[in-house]
Design a protein around this motif. Structure first.
Motif, short mmCIF file in Angstrom:
data_model
loop_
_atom_site.label_atom_id
_atom_site.label_comp_id
_atom_site.label_asym_id
_atom_site.label_seq_id
_atom_site.Cartn_x
_atom_site.Cartn_y
_atom_site.Cartn_z
N LEU A 45 -14.36 21.87 -28.84
CA LEU A 45 -13.98 20.76 -27.27
C LEU A 45 -13.33 20.05 -27.19
O LEU A 45 -11.88 19.42 -27.35
CB LEU A 45 -15.31 19.95 -26.85
CG LEU A 45 -15.16 21.01 -25.44
CD1 LEU A 45 -16.20 22.93 -25.90
CD2 LEU A 45 -17.01 20.23 -24.65
N LEU A 46 -13.17 19.81 -29.15
CA LEU A 46 -12.90 17.75 -29.57
C LEU A 46 -11.11 18.51 -29.59
O LEU A 46 -9.99 17.94 -29.73
CB LEU A 46 -13.17 17.74 -31.25
CG LEU A 46 -14.81 16.42 -30.55
CD1 LEU A 46 -14.82 16.16 -32.33
CD2 LEU A 46 -14.09 15.01 -29.93
N GLY A 47 -10.82 19.84 -30.46
CA GLY A 47 -10.06 19.97 -30.45
C GLY A 47 -9.09 20.68 -29.26
O GLY A 47 -7.84 20.20 -29.38
N LYS A 48 -9.53 21.04 -28.11
CA LYS A 48 -9.06 21.16 -26.69
C LYS A 48 -8.43 20.04 -26.25
O LYS A 48 -7.44 20.28 -25.48
CB LYS A 48 -10.19 22.24 -26.37
CG LYS A 48 -9.31 22.68 -25.07
CD LYS A 48 -8.18 24.15 -25.06
CE LYS A 48 -7.46 24.71 -23.79
NZ LYS A 48 -6.86 25.29 -24.33
N ALA A 49 -9.38 19.00 -26.50
CA ALA A 49 -8.87 17.71 -26.47
C ALA A 49 -7.88 17.15 -26.60
O ALA A 49 -7.38 16.37 -25.76
CB ALA A 49 -10.26 16.71 -25.58
N GLN A 50 -8.07 17.16 -27.80
CA GLN A 50 -6.66 16.50 -28.95
C GLN A 50 -5.36 17.62 -28.49
O GLN A 50 -4.67 16.78 -27.56
CB GLN A 50 -6.91 16.93 -30.08
CG GLN A 50 -5.89 16.21 -31.73
CD GLN A 50 -6.17 16.92 -32.86
OE1 GLN A 50 -6.34 15.34 -32.49
NE2 GLN A 50 -5.30 17.62 -33.44
#
Ligand code: FES
Length: 352
Positions: A45-50
């Motif tokens: 999720l952090l990757g997608k948010a980034q």
């Protein structure tokens, strides 16, 4: 390594909301884990948010991920600040990760660094037009094609100052660029003459299972050799075996009823029959103490003889019981236990 801290407050956006695409991605990732384990999807999720935020993670994006996964913000913050793949400050449209580890340095990464400094400026700063930013990182695992950089999600290898300058020009101009090796190398093959692994048999499938064939051939050869050795060991004119060869030798027992019957004698020894009929010779219960010496009872005293002044050996203690002394008369053990009582064989227990 650069200090891992959030971007200054004046760079932080005031709001960040997960897009419908990111929400759908998050639901799909969370569904991969058992109920209550949704925190396992935090890195994805952090990757997608980034990606949604333009290549970096603002504080609000980290908080949005924490809310989505029902996690304390500090736990998501720990993940975001630990992994270098998460950028905590804004990056350029083309984020260049420059490999500065030894193999790349030995192959000219120092010159690539000079190009970056002259074209983009210091690392961790976005170029004035917002097109480029760069960061020195450790080995990216493409050492055989060194020197190299990663730009966004792709590798660019076998760099020289010339081809790297052209690569940056093409990216800035929006022209298509070639990913991978910039000198025409096929993946990580030798970039000049290929002189290894050229046997066609390596690629036509004929060697598949070759190791198994080798073992089978060796086993067959061993079997053939053993059979030949067995044949060679048989003498041409075999001698007749002895009648008893390989069999147990049977002989008559010295005195058995069968032997007596065979020899025409009375099967039961007359003397035995007479004694069996005499009640006066029937077995009577006897104490072991009637059958002579028996093992000495256990005692706390030592039985090791000590030499006296005269050189004679006597027991250590005058209270050492004599062999055969009944337990009732023997000294009580130091540990309080008594000697095991004698077992007397009687008519009642002799058959049990
Ligand atoms: S040292 Fe540069 S990719 Fe390994």
């Amino acid at each position: 390594m650069a200090v891992r801290k959030l971007a200054p407050e004046d760079m932080q956006p005031e709001i960040f909301v997960l897009s419908p695409e990111t929400e759908a991605f998050a639901d799909k990732e969370v569904a991969k884990y058992p109920p209550g384990r949704q925190a396992s999807a935090v890195i994805a999720l952090l990757g997608k948010a980034q990606e949604q935020a333009g290549g970096w993670l603002p504080r609000k994006a980290i908080e949005a991920v924490a809310a989505k996964l029902d996690m304390p913000v500090i736990r998501v913050m720990e993940v975001a600040t630990f992994y270098t793949m998460f950028n905590l400050e804004p990056v350029g449209k083309y984020f260049i990760q420059f490999c500065g580890t030894t193999p790349c340095m030995l192959r000219g990464a120092g010159d690539i660094r000079k190009v970056l400094e002259s074209r983009v400026g210091e690392q961790n700063h976005v170029s004035p037009d917002g097109t480029f930013s760069w960061l020195e990182v450790e080995c990216l695992g493409a050492c055989s094609n060194a020197p190299m950089v990663q730009i966004n999600d792709d590798y660019y290898e076998d760099l020289t100052t010339e081809n790297f300058e052209k690569l940056l020009d093409d990216l800035a101009a929006g022209r298509p660029v070639k990913k991978g090796s910039q000198i025409g190398r096929n993946r990580s093959e030798p970039h000049q003459a290929v002189n290894t692994l050229q046997d066609p048999a390596l690629y036509d499938g004929s060697l598949v299972g070759a190791w198994r064939n080798r073992f089978e051939e060796q086993a067959k050869a061993a079997e053939t050799g053993e059979a030949a050795a067995a044949v060679a060991s048989v003498p041409e004119q075999a001698k007749a075996a002895k009648p008893t060869a390989g069999r147990p030798i049977e002989s008559d027992a010295a005195d058995t009823p069968a032997k007596r019957a065979k020899e025409g004698e009375t099967p039961i020894n007359p003397v035995d029959r007479k004694e069996a009929a005499d009640p006066s010779t029937a077995t009577k219960g006897k104490s072991h103490t009637e059958e002579g010496a028996r093992p000495a009872p256990q005692s706390s005293k030592s039985y090791v003889a000590s030499p006296t002044k005269d050189g004679e050996a006597v027991p250590n203690s005058p209270t050492t019981p004599e062999a055969g002394t009944p337990p009732a008369q023997a000294e009580t053990r130091r540990d309080g236990s008594e000697s095991k009582p004698d077992v007397v064989v009687t008519e009642d227990n002799k058959t049990s």
